[in-house]
Design a protein around this motif. Sequence first.
Motif, PDB file in Angstrom:
ATOM      1  N   PHE A 148      -1.572   4.353  -1.185  1.00  0.00           N
ATOM      2  CA  PHE A 148      -2.917   4.455  -0.253  1.00  0.00           C
ATOM      3  C   PHE A 148      -2.162   4.811   1.185  1.00  0.00           C
ATOM      4  CE2 PHE A 148      -4.234   0.869  -3.130  1.00  0.00           C
ATOM      5  CZ  PHE A 148      -4.799   1.804  -3.973  1.00  0.00           C
ATOM      6  N   PRO A 199      -2.370   8.137  -4.943  1.00  0.00           N
ATOM      7  CA  PRO A 199      -2.394   7.187  -5.942  1.00  0.00           C
ATOM      8  C   PRO A 199      -2.301   7.517  -7.275  1.00  0.00           C
ATOM      9  CG  PRO A 199      -3.907   6.758  -4.172  1.00  0.00           C
ATOM     10  CD  PRO A 199      -3.239   8.133  -4.012  1.00  0.00           C
ATOM     11  N   TYR A 200      -3.322   8.288  -7.758  1.00  0.00           N
ATOM     12  CA  TYR A 200      -3.626   8.437  -9.136  1.00  0.00           C
ATOM     13  C   TYR A 200      -2.621   9.315  -9.936  1.00  0.00           C
ATOM     14  CZ  TYR A 200      -5.444  12.978  -6.704  1.00  0.00           C
ATOM     15  OH  TYR A 200      -5.458  13.946  -5.984  1.00  0.00           O
ATOM     16  N   PHE A 246      -6.570  -5.791  -6.490  1.00  0.00           N
ATOM     17  CA  PHE A 246      -7.005  -5.795  -5.027  1.00  0.00           C
ATOM     18  C   PHE A 246      -7.554  -7.311  -4.762  1.00  0.00           C
ATOM     19  CE2 PHE A 246      -7.336  -1.479  -6.250  1.00  0.00           C
ATOM     20  CZ  PHE A 246      -7.045  -0.904  -5.115  1.00  0.00           C
ATOM     21  N   ARG A 265       0.840  -1.132  -0.122  1.00  0.00           N
ATOM     22  CA  ARG A 265      -0.117  -0.163  -0.013  1.00  0.00           C
ATOM     23  C   ARG A 265       0.740   1.237   0.020  1.00  0.00           C
ATOM     24  NH1 ARG A 265      -5.152  -0.481   1.087  1.00  0.00           N
ATOM     25  NH2 ARG A 265      -5.388   1.391   2.317  1.00  0.00           N
ATOM     26  N   VAL A 301       1.877   3.167 -10.957  1.00  0.00           N
ATOM     27  CA  VAL A 301       1.635   1.621 -10.449  1.00  0.00           C
ATOM     28  C   VAL A 301       0.299   1.105 -10.405  1.00  0.00           C
ATOM     29  CG1 VAL A 301       3.668   1.689  -8.983  1.00  0.00           C
ATOM     30  CG2 VAL A 301       1.559   2.475  -8.070  1.00  0.00           C
ATOM     31  N   ASN A 302      -0.227  -0.127 -10.536  1.00  0.00           N
ATOM     32  CA  ASN A 302      -1.608  -0.312 -10.549  1.00  0.00           C
ATOM     33  C   ASN A 302      -1.758  -1.582  -9.808  1.00  0.00           C
ATOM     34  OD1 ASN A 302      -1.789   1.275 -13.431  1.00  0.00           O
ATOM     35  ND2 ASN A 302      -3.510   1.749 -11.936  1.00  0.00           N
ATOM     36  N   THR A 303      -2.891  -1.585  -9.042  1.00  0.00           N
ATOM     37  CA  THR A 303      -3.232  -2.691  -8.205  1.00  0.00           C
ATOM     38  C   THR A 303      -4.169  -3.797  -8.673  1.00  0.00           C
ATOM     39  OG1 THR A 303      -2.325  -0.951  -6.443  1.00  0.00           O
ATOM     40  CG2 THR A 303      -3.492  -3.124  -5.513  1.00  0.00           C
TER      41      THR A 303
END
Lengths: 346, 266
Positions: free
Chosen positions: A61, A81-82, A90, A56, A86-88
Motif C-alpha cells: 500500500f 498489492p495484488y 485490517f 503497509r 502477502v495478505n492483510t
Amino acid sequence: MHAHAAPLVLPAVRFAGVVRHFGAVRAVDGVDLAIAPGEFFAMLGPSGSGKTTCLRLIAGFEQPDDGHIEIFGETVEGLPPYRRAVNTVFQDYALFPHLSVGENVAYGLRVRGIGRADRDRMAREALAMVKLSGMETRRPAQLSGGQRQRVALARALVVRPKVLLLDEPLGALDLKLREEMQSELKGLQRALGLTFVFVTHDQSEALSMADRVAVFNEGRIVQVGPPEEVYERPATRFVARFVGSANVLEAREALALGAPARPSSLRPEKIVLLAPGAPVPEGAALVEARVTDVSYQGPVRRVSAVTGEGLALTAAVPATASGVMAGATVRLAVPAGAVRPMGGEQ
Amino acid sequence: MTRAPLSLKIAALAGLAFLHIPLLFILLYCFTTEEKSYAFPPPGFTLKWFGVVWGRADIWAAVGLSLKVASIATLLALVLGTLAAGALARARFFGREPISLLFVLPIALPGIVTGIALRQAFGLMEIPFSVWTIVLGHATFCIVVVYNNAVARLRRLSPSLIEASMDLGADAFQTFRLVVLPNIGTALLAGGMLAFALSFDEVIVTTFTAGQQSTLPIWMLSELIRPRQRPVTNVVAVLVILVTFLPILAAYYLTRHGEAVAGSGK
C-alpha cells in the motif's frame, strides 16, 4: 552491508535501508529487518513510530522512497498489492458490507478466476478453520467484533499467502476475547507454519505472542530480539520505558545501587519490599525511600517512592503487602544483577 | 410522543393542498370541452383530447427528443460524474478544492448564464446547433448531480475496503466492479434519476442551445401561446406525470432496500 556467512534460509521479509517519508515527516527512517520464515514477528511501538507504515510497505500500500524490500528473495518495490503473496488482516477488518460472509471469504478466490463450486468449498473449509462453520450466508453487519475478526482472518488465509500481516489484530476486542484470540492466533500460526507479522502498540500482546519483537521509535527500529531479551535487557531508555515501564537510572544512580556506572534499567517487579526488621538479602542494595504514590493493579501495587538522595523509583510489590501508603517510609532491596546496563542514549 | 396542535395540522394540510391541488386542475382540464380558456367549472367533459394527442406527430417528436437528450446526458453524467468523484473524493493534490468548486459551479450558476455562455461558445467555435449541443448543455448540470451523489457516498466508503480488495488480488478494474460499484450503486441510481428528471424538463439552457429542435418543455411553452386546443397540453402533462412518477417510485423502493443492507452495519 553483507553478512560474513550467507544466511541458511532466505528471509520471508527483508528490509535494507528502507525509507518512507510523507512530506517532511520521515515515517520510516532507514529500517533494516530480516524476518525468518515461519516466524511470529511483532512490530511494537507507540503511534507514529513507523510500525504501521512498515506493514503497509510489505503489503504494497506504500512504496519506499529509498532502500530495498524483498519477500522470500523477490524484490517487491513497485509491485502493486495484488501482485504480492502477502495478505492483510485490517485493523477495522474491512469486510465487504455488500457481500455475505461466505462471499467475503471467497473474494480472493473469485478474482483469481476459481470456479464457484471450488471456491465455495475452500471458503467453507477456511471458515471451519476459524470456527465459524455455518455462518456463510450471514452479512458482516450481523456478526460480533470477534466473529468479524475471524472472517477477516479466514478471508486472508484462504488465498494461501506466504506472509500474513495483521494490523493491531486485537485492538478492537475486549479483554477476554483478546486473550482467547491471542492463543488461537498463535495456534493457527504454528499449525500452518506461516510467517505472521503483526503490528501492535500493546507491549504485553507483543511479548506474549511473538517469537521476536522489533521495537520502533521515531521511524527506526531501536531493538530486535526475543521477548525475554527485549524485556530483560532493554537496549535504550526508550525501550526500557515503553516495554514494561522500567526505571531508567543514570550512571551515578546505578553506581549507588552497586552496579557498574553506566546508564541502566531496573524492572519494577525486581525491587523487593522488605518487611520492617527483615534482613537484607545477600548481595542486594538497600534503599530507604518515602512513598509518593500507590496504585492498586489487581495482583500488584505500583509504588512510586523517592530516596533521600532524590532517586525516584517505581516498584511493583505484592498487593497483599501491608504498610505501603503515601508518605510512609519503606525499605526496598535491589537484588544484584537487577540493574541492567543499556547501550544507546536514545 | 406529543400530539401536534390543531393549528399545525391545518397548516400542514394547507401546505399539501397548495402543492397538489394545481395538479388536480391539470387532470381536470384534460377532459374539458372548452378549448380556448380554462373556465371553471368546465362546461362539459370529453375524451377527444387523448385522441388528438395520439394523432399529433409534433408531440411524439418532442417526447422522443426529450427522452433521447435526457438519456444521453444522464449516461454522459454517470460516466464523467463518477470518474470525477473517484478522483476528488479522497485524493489530495494541488488545486483539489478549486477543481471541486468548478465542478459544482454550473448548478449554482443561473441557467440563463450557462445558456448564453454555451450559445456564444458554440457560435465562436462554429458548432451548429443540434441534438448534441442540447445534450452538452444539459450535461453541464447533470454531471454535478451525479458527482455530488457519488462523492458523498465515496467519502463514506471505508478506504480499507479498496485496500482489502487489492490485497486479496483484485486489480483496479475488478475492485471498481466488485467493491466500489456495488457500494455506490444506489447513489448513482439516485443521481442518475435526478439528472434525468432535470434534463427532461429543462427550458432555459435548452432555449439557448437548441436550433430548430423542440424538446417537450419547449413544445409545451410554445403551445401555451397558441389559443386553440389548450387541453392537449394538459393531456401531455398528465402523461409526463405518469411516466416520471413510476421510475421515482421504483427507485424509492430499490434504494430503500439497498440502504437497509448497506447501512445496517454502520
